[in-house]
Design a protein around this motif. Sequence first.
Motif, mmCIF file in Angstrom:
data_model
loop_
_atom_site.group_PDB
_atom_site.id
_atom_site.type_symbol
_atom_site.label_atom_id
_atom_site.label_comp_id
_atom_site.label_asym_id
_atom_site.label_seq_id
_atom_site.Cartn_x
_atom_site.Cartn_y
_atom_site.Cartn_z
ATOM 1 N N GLU A 16 0.822 -1.213 0.000
ATOM 2 C CA GLU A 16 0.000 0.000 0.000
ATOM 3 C C GLU A 16 0.854 1.260 0.000
ATOM 4 O OE1 GLU A 16 -0.304 -2.659 1.899
ATOM 5 O OE2 GLU A 16 -2.351 -3.003 2.587
ATOM 6 N N LEU A 17 1.946 1.247 0.761
ATOM 7 C CA LEU A 17 2.844 2.400 0.788
ATOM 8 C C LEU A 17 3.443 2.658 -0.592
ATOM 9 C CD1 LEU A 17 4.717 1.809 4.162
ATOM 10 C CD2 LEU A 17 3.275 3.777 3.608
ATOM 11 N N ALA A 18 3.878 1.590 -1.258
ATOM 12 C CA ALA A 18 4.464 1.742 -2.582
ATOM 13 C C ALA A 18 3.439 2.286 -3.578
ATOM 14 C CB ALA A 18 5.009 0.392 -3.063
ATOM 15 N N PHE A 19 2.206 1.793 -3.502
ATOM 16 C CA PHE A 19 1.152 2.265 -4.399
ATOM 17 C C PHE A 19 0.860 3.742 -4.149
ATOM 18 C CE2 PHE A 19 -3.329 3.118 -5.259
ATOM 19 C CZ PHE A 19 -3.465 2.685 -6.567
ATOM 20 N N LEU A 20 0.743 4.117 -2.884
ATOM 21 C CA LEU A 20 0.439 5.507 -2.533
ATOM 22 C C LEU A 20 1.550 6.440 -2.996
ATOM 23 C CD1 LEU A 20 -1.361 7.560 -1.081
ATOM 24 C CD2 LEU A 20 -0.299 6.865 1.083
ATOM 25 N N ALA A 21 2.807 6.024 -2.795
ATOM 26 C CA ALA A 21 3.937 6.854 -3.224
ATOM 27 C C ALA A 21 3.937 7.016 -4.742
ATOM 28 C CB ALA A 21 5.246 6.233 -2.748
ATOM 29 N N GLU A 22 3.641 5.939 -5.468
ATOM 30 C CA GLU A 22 3.631 6.010 -6.920
ATOM 31 C C GLU A 22 2.517 6.917 -7.427
ATOM 32 O OE1 GLU A 22 4.492 5.997 -10.665
ATOM 33 O OE2 GLU A 22 5.801 5.139 -9.116
ATOM 34 N N ARG A 23 1.360 6.876 -6.786
ATOM 35 C CA ARG A 23 0.260 7.752 -7.185
ATOM 36 C C ARG A 23 0.627 9.222 -6.942
ATOM 37 N NH1 ARG A 23 -1.695 7.223 -10.681
ATOM 38 N NH2 ARG A 23 -3.539 8.494 -10.218
ATOM 39 N N ILE A 43 9.156 -3.706 1.414
ATOM 40 C CA ILE A 43 9.634 -2.827 0.350
ATOM 41 C C ILE A 43 10.819 -2.044 0.902
ATOM 42 C CG2 ILE A 43 7.358 -2.572 -0.739
ATOM 43 C CD1 ILE A 43 7.284 0.270 0.595
ATOM 44 N N PRO A 44 11.681 -1.507 0.051
ATOM 45 C CA PRO A 44 12.799 -0.695 0.557
ATOM 46 C C PRO A 44 12.367 0.753 0.792
ATOM 47 C CG PRO A 44 13.019 -1.013 -1.809
ATOM 48 C CD PRO A 44 11.807 -1.804 -1.390
ATOM 49 N N PRO A 139 -11.306 7.406 6.375
ATOM 50 C CA PRO A 139 -11.587 5.977 6.570
ATOM 51 C C PRO A 139 -11.030 5.145 5.419
ATOM 52 C CG PRO A 139 -13.549 7.292 6.988
ATOM 53 C CD PRO A 139 -12.541 8.208 6.361
ATOM 54 N N SER A 140 -10.416 4.024 5.745
ATOM 55 C CA SER A 140 -9.850 3.150 4.713
ATOM 56 C C SER A 140 -10.911 2.247 4.086
ATOM 57 C CB SER A 140 -8.739 2.291 5.311
ATOM 58 O OG SER A 140 -9.261 1.444 6.327
ATOM 59 N N ILE A 141 -12.094 2.182 4.661
ATOM 60 C CA ILE A 141 -13.230 1.358 4.225
ATOM 61 C C ILE A 141 -12.920 -0.123 4.430
ATOM 62 C CG2 ILE A 141 -14.890 0.822 2.412
ATOM 63 C CD1 ILE A 141 -14.978 3.725 3.465
ATOM 64 N N THR A 142 -12.001 -0.696 3.666
ATOM 65 C CA THR A 142 -11.562 -2.064 3.941
ATOM 66 C C THR A 142 -10.312 -2.006 4.815
ATOM 67 O OG1 THR A 142 -10.102 -2.172 2.025
ATOM 68 C CG2 THR A 142 -12.409 -2.828 1.697
ATOM 69 N N ASP A 143 -9.952 -3.145 5.382
ATOM 70 C CA ASP A 143 -8.703 -3.192 6.136
ATOM 71 C C ASP A 143 -7.539 -2.976 5.178
ATOM 72 O OD1 ASP A 143 -6.916 -3.434 8.171
ATOM 73 O OD2 ASP A 143 -7.443 -5.480 8.716
ATOM 74 N N LEU A 144 -6.458 -2.436 5.705
ATOM 75 C CA LEU A 144 -5.260 -2.233 4.896
ATOM 76 C C LEU A 144 -4.421 -3.501 4.955
ATOM 77 C CD1 LEU A 144 -4.644 1.415 6.088
ATOM 78 C CD2 LEU A 144 -5.199 0.727 3.745
ATOM 79 N N ALA A 145 -4.856 -4.464 4.182
ATOM 80 C CA ALA A 145 -4.222 -5.788 4.194
ATOM 81 C C ALA A 145 -4.030 -6.250 2.757
ATOM 82 C CB ALA A 145 -5.085 -6.772 4.973
ATOM 83 N N GLY A 146 -3.393 -5.423 1.949
ATOM 84 C CA GLY A 146 -3.210 -5.711 0.545
ATOM 85 C C GLY A 146 -4.119 -4.846 -0.313
ATOM 86 N N LEU A 147 -3.721 -4.649 -1.554
ATOM 87 C CA LEU A 147 -4.489 -3.797 -2.456
ATOM 88 C C LEU A 147 -5.702 -4.535 -3.010
ATOM 89 C CD1 LEU A 147 -1.555 -2.135 -4.430
ATOM 90 C CD2 LEU A 147 -3.013 -1.059 -2.708
ATOM 91 N N ARG A 152 -7.508 0.692 -3.576
ATOM 92 C CA ARG A 152 -6.848 1.488 -4.624
ATOM 93 C C ARG A 152 -7.535 2.845 -4.804
ATOM 94 N NH1 ARG A 152 -6.281 -3.747 -6.924
ATOM 95 N NH2 ARG A 152 -4.077 -4.258 -7.348
ATOM 96 N N VAL A 153 -8.867 2.830 -4.751
ATOM 97 C CA VAL A 153 -9.614 4.084 -4.892
ATOM 98 C C VAL A 153 -9.338 5.010 -3.713
ATOM 99 C CG1 VAL A 153 -11.922 5.102 -4.943
ATOM 100 C CG2 VAL A 153 -11.423 3.061 -6.312
ATOM 101 N N ILE A 154 -9.391 4.456 -2.495
ATOM 102 C CA ILE A 154 -9.175 5.273 -1.291
ATOM 103 C C ILE A 154 -7.764 5.857 -1.290
ATOM 104 C CG2 ILE A 154 -9.084 5.253 1.219
ATOM 105 C CD1 ILE A 154 -11.912 5.004 0.017
ATOM 106 N N LEU A 155 -6.772 5.020 -1.583
ATOM 107 C CA LEU A 155 -5.387 5.503 -1.562
ATOM 108 C C LEU A 155 -5.138 6.499 -2.700
ATOM 109 C CD1 LEU A 155 -3.532 2.190 -0.671
ATOM 110 C CD2 LEU A 155 -3.978 4.145 0.834
ATOM 111 N N SER A 156 -5.788 6.310 -3.840
ATOM 112 C CA SER A 156 -5.657 7.285 -4.929
ATOM 113 C C SER A 156 -6.251 8.624 -4.525
ATOM 114 C CB SER A 156 -6.349 6.756 -6.184
ATOM 115 O OG SER A 156 -5.665 5.630 -6.708
ATOM 116 N N ASN A 157 -7.388 8.581 -3.849
ATOM 117 C CA ASN A 157 -7.987 9.832 -3.360
ATOM 118 C C ASN A 157 -7.073 10.512 -2.347
ATOM 119 O OD1 ASN A 157 -10.256 9.558 -4.933
ATOM 120 N ND2 ASN A 157 -11.538 8.702 -3.313
#
Length: 395
Positions: A16-23, A43-44, A139-147, A152-157
């Motif tokens: 999730e961190l990597a996805f958020l950073a990339e967005r 992740i590094p 709110p993350s809506i779902t648990d933060l336990a994988g994308l 993906r929508v919440i983290l993109s927002n």
Amino acid sequence: MKRIYVVGTADTKGEELAFLAERIRALGGDPLVVDVGIRTPTIPPEIAAAEVATFGAPGLLEVTDRGVAVAGMAEAFANFIITRDDVAGIVGIGGGGGTSIITAGMRKLRIGLPKIMVSTLASGEVSPYVGVSDIMMMPSITDLAGLNRISRVILSNAAQAIAGMSASEEPVPPATKRAVGFTMFGVTTPAVTQIVELMAGAIEPLVFHATGTGGKTMEMLVDSGLITAVIDITTTEVADYLIGGVLPAGPERLDAIARTRVPYVGSVGACDMVNFWAPSTVPERFSARLFYSHNDNVTLMRTTADECRAIGEWIGGKLNACEGQVRFLLPLRGLSAIDTEGGPFRDAEADAELFNAVQRTVQWNGNRRLITLDCHINDPEFAAAAVAAYTEIAA
């Protein structure tokens, strides 16, 4: 070059961190991933947990008790983040532990710096995490336990929000007027409104609702130097703290005034009441007391003579620690809109105990002066006296 700090536990939230950073990067931001986990990251990160941990107790990453480790990392991250001078904004992701760690650091950052916390706890009681800061809880809506399709929508927002908020720092116009903190309740609104109107153009008023958080926030801003004088006519949070109401500011109320020595005009507004929620929430031990329904969700309880005496003594003790200029006003004809002649909370005996306790407890001197007024707190005479007191010590 300032960067957007992307913070989380990279041992459990690496994807999730990597996805958020990339967005954030795709939106033109410059993300910096900070790991606050206590185990091997997936992740590094750019800032490793080991580096953050150096700002905490020795051996932090070897702690096996999860609760102790979370508390230790929260302290370490708070110490770490305040040393950074390149923070354009900060976005965190986490469950219970991560939220506790990350918001501990966010609360240390200045008001106005963008802060977003994407959390599984964001739809519940968040005051322990937000405190008196301006953290935005998402709110993350779902648990933060994988994308997944939701995360993906919440983290993109979250990425769009923090990128937009951090894109450029709004220029702060130079201060031309003194920022003055006010405390107000619905039942003291006429007093504060009149005072502000009388001072129109001379100051920048910052009015705080005396709901516990209001008093804490005002004093936090006093400590930070953003408020340099206080007209604190609504000290009702003291009543809730001492008697058990739902809107206490806690034991540190008035301590910032003593620490900073800012010019202070105070009074005992709304100390005739203790606040509860709906009638069903009032503790059984108070069942025989006098109540007033402010609305369907707020129930007010009249303070007794003994309680008023305790309130006055507590405030008096705090004022004795104030070495700056203090003027304290006592409105002898009532403390609130319902403590009026013929009003539901009129109790001259209880009010007299409050007044006498303040007068008796405070060590009055040249800097610390009492002003007794034969009027109601919402009368024009009170407002005029408060303005005169302020002008004497601060203008």
